[in-house]
Scaffold this motif. Structure first.
Motif, short mmCIF file in Angstrom:
data_model
loop_
_atom_site.label_atom_id
_atom_site.label_comp_id
_atom_site.label_asym_id
_atom_site.label_seq_id
_atom_site.Cartn_x
_atom_site.Cartn_y
_atom_site.Cartn_z
N UNK A 138 0.73 -1.38 0.07
CA UNK A 138 -0.13 -0.02 0.06
C UNK A 138 0.88 1.32 0.11
N UNK A 139 2.02 1.16 0.72
CA UNK A 139 2.90 2.50 0.77
C UNK A 139 3.55 2.49 -0.63
N UNK A 140 3.94 1.40 -1.32
CA UNK A 140 4.37 1.69 -2.69
C UNK A 140 3.28 2.20 -3.64
N UNK A 141 1.92 1.71 -3.54
CA UNK A 141 0.97 2.26 -4.33
C UNK A 141 0.72 3.93 -4.06
N UNK A 142 0.83 4.40 -2.75
CA UNK A 142 0.68 5.95 -2.36
C UNK A 142 1.91 6.46 -2.97
N UNK A 143 3.38 6.02 -2.90
CA UNK A 143 4.27 6.62 -3.43
C UNK A 143 4.07 6.66 -5.05
N UNK A 144 3.55 5.75 -5.63
CA UNK A 144 3.70 5.64 -7.04
C UNK A 144 2.61 6.65 -7.48
N UNK A 145 1.57 7.06 -6.63
CA UNK A 145 0.70 8.10 -7.31
C UNK A 145 1.44 9.35 -7.19
N UNK A 146 2.19 9.73 -6.43
CA UNK A 146 3.11 10.76 -6.45
C UNK A 146 3.74 11.29 -7.56
N UNK A 147 4.29 10.18 -8.49
CA UNK A 147 5.11 10.36 -9.56
C UNK A 147 3.91 9.97 -10.76
N UNK A 148 2.81 9.99 -10.48
CA UNK A 148 1.59 9.86 -11.63
C UNK A 148 1.78 8.46 -12.17
N UNK A 149 2.17 7.43 -11.60
CA UNK A 149 2.11 6.11 -12.05
C UNK A 149 1.58 5.15 -11.17
N UNK A 150 1.67 3.47 -11.54
CA UNK A 150 1.39 2.83 -10.49
C UNK A 150 2.61 2.06 -10.20
N UNK A 151 2.47 0.94 -9.38
CA UNK A 151 3.53 0.08 -8.82
C UNK A 151 4.44 -0.36 -9.95
N UNK A 152 3.75 -0.65 -11.10
CA UNK A 152 4.83 -1.53 -12.19
C UNK A 152 5.43 -0.31 -12.85
N UNK A 153 4.78 0.87 -12.89
CA UNK A 153 5.37 1.86 -13.50
C UNK A 153 6.70 2.21 -12.70
N UNK A 154 6.55 2.26 -11.43
CA UNK A 154 7.74 2.41 -10.57
C UNK A 154 9.06 1.41 -10.95
N UNK A 155 8.46 0.28 -11.14
CA UNK A 155 9.20 -0.95 -11.38
C UNK A 155 10.25 -0.61 -12.54
N UNK A 156 9.31 -0.40 -13.57
CA UNK A 156 10.22 0.28 -14.98
C UNK A 156 11.08 1.26 -14.87
N UNK A 157 10.59 2.50 -14.09
CA UNK A 157 11.38 3.63 -13.75
C UNK A 157 12.78 3.05 -13.03
N UNK A 158 12.59 2.36 -12.07
CA UNK A 158 13.78 2.04 -11.26
C UNK A 158 14.75 1.19 -11.93
N UNK A 159 14.30 0.53 -13.20
CA UNK A 159 15.50 -0.10 -13.75
C UNK A 159 16.45 1.06 -14.60
#
Length: 396
Positions: A138-159
């Motif tokens: 849930x924390x990851x989902x909340x942080x993803x929303x700050x970057x205008x994406x979702x958890x899988x989007x965070x994962x792609x960015x982090x690469x």
């Protein structure tokens, strides 16, 4: 398979009711997974489980199964359906032992919980987060929303990250206080995404392990660690694990469900169709939520509140007909940008309010361009000032 063979064959059903997801696994007598699925329940556990059972019925037919329920939200449902309940750490431990004998520590992240399980000389020690969901899915989902994406989007960015920032993961509010200034200062989404995952790692290790070493063969379980490769990579990097000591089963997101199926009771069986029928009825929770008194007793009280507050408004003036000097104020906030153009007597000539979508500078430029397009001849902005999270960026 003949009807008599089907009647004597052993089939077990494991159900894991998590804080945000429902998982089920149907196993045969040799522990092969015949059907499994993982689905978010969006606070509608009964309907989600009913859909999953229906899907299992369509694929496998009307099997007679030995059911078992586990998970943080499973006890009430188990009582309602008259299905045995097994504690989650027991279920996970059973699944790990069935999968591999070489497990010293298991790290499991769920939607709102995080666990570290130590296996030492036949003893099992579990450490789990409290009521706060910091450092979980849930924390990851909340942080993803700050970057205008979702958890899988965070994962792609982090690469594609190059730098890591220090971000608090114990609380979403604190994390936001760390992330928003970084966004406003121009930190890349790649670096922020990797930093969010690193914050989850740090929170899990420091908050749960509390100094106790995590070493040996380490298993990574739960949805976030299964679906987010860069989150798992951050754990592996931080714990300095090699491939031999990293255990990441293919069905790691289903391990609690699989383990509950392995803990089946011989004397408890049910047809999938009967279980589906039981799920048709409403489930009455065993507790009532304590509710606060309403802010307003009735509509009249609310209308009186509105009338009282609406009496105090900022004075306004018409920018089109105004002549003279004016003053510009800009507030680059955490998620929005506000601008106000004020006359010499303090009247509001123009106002601007917009979501900054993670780019306060571009939003501020848009507001200033709009102001100058509306500014009539004879009006001059003689002073401007900025405040908020993005103050330094706007000044620059």
């Amino acid at each position: 398979m003949s009807k008599s063979a089907e009647n004597t064959a052993l089939y077990t059903l494991g159900i894991d009711i998590g804080s945000t997801t429902v998982k089920i696994a149907v196993l045969d007598g040799k522990h092969n997974i015949l059907f499994s699925d993982y689905r978010r329940h969006f606070a509608n556990i009964r309907e989600t489980l009913k859909d999953l059972i229906g899907d299992a019925y369509k694929k496998l037919g009307n099997l007679r199964v030995h059911p078992m329920i586990t998970g943080s939200g499973g006890l009430t449902l188990a009582n309602h359906l008259e299905i045995p309940f097994v504690q989650e750490v027991i279920a996970v431990s059973t699944a790990l032992k069935d999968h591999s004998e070489k497990v010293d520590v298991a790290i499991e992240l769920g939607g709102e919980d995080a666990k570290i399980i130590y296996f030492e000389g036949g003893n099992v020690e579990q450490r789990m987060n409290g009521i706060c969901a910091g450092g979980t899915g849930s924390f990851i989902d909340q942080m993803a929303s700050l970057l205008q994406t979702d958890a899988s989007g965070l994962n792609e960015y982090a690469k594609g990250y190059k730098s890591l920032y220090t971000i608090a993961a114990r609380c979403g509010v604190f994390a936001k206080s760390d992330i928003q200034p970084l966004i406003n200062e121009g930190a890349t989404r790649e670096d922020l995404s990797a930093s969010i995952f690193q914050a989850v790692v740090n929170q899990t290790i420091s908050g749960l392990a509390c100094g106790k070493p995590i070493r040996g063969h380490v298993a990574f379980l739960g949805g976030p660690l299964h679906f987010l490769s860069e989150l798992k990579a951050a754990f592996v990097r931080t714990l300095k694990l090699d491939e031999e000591h990293t255990i990441a089963p293919d069905d790691s997101h289903l391990f609690a469900a699989i383990g509950s199926a392995l803990n089946y009771k011989e004397d408890n069986t049910i047809l999938l169709s009967d279980l589906d029928n039981k799920l048709n009825s409403e489930i009455h929770m065993e507790f009532e939520v304590a509710r606060m008194e309403p802010l307003f007793a009735d509509k009249a009280e609310y209308e009186a509140f509105e009338e009282r507050h609406n009496a105090h408004c900022v004075g306004t003036a018409d920018l089109e007909t105004y002549k003279g000097n004016c003053f510009l104020g800009i507030d680059a906030g955490s998620t929005t940008t506000k601008a106000a153009l004020v006359s010499e007597d303090g009247s509001l000539l123009y106002s601007f309010y917009s979501n900054n979508n993670g780019n306060p500078l571009a939003t501020t430029i848009r507001a200033i361009k709009e102001i100058y397009s509306l500014l009539p001849k004879g009006v001059k902005i003689v002073h401007s000032c900025s405040t908020g999270y993005g103050e330094a960026l706007i000044k620059a």
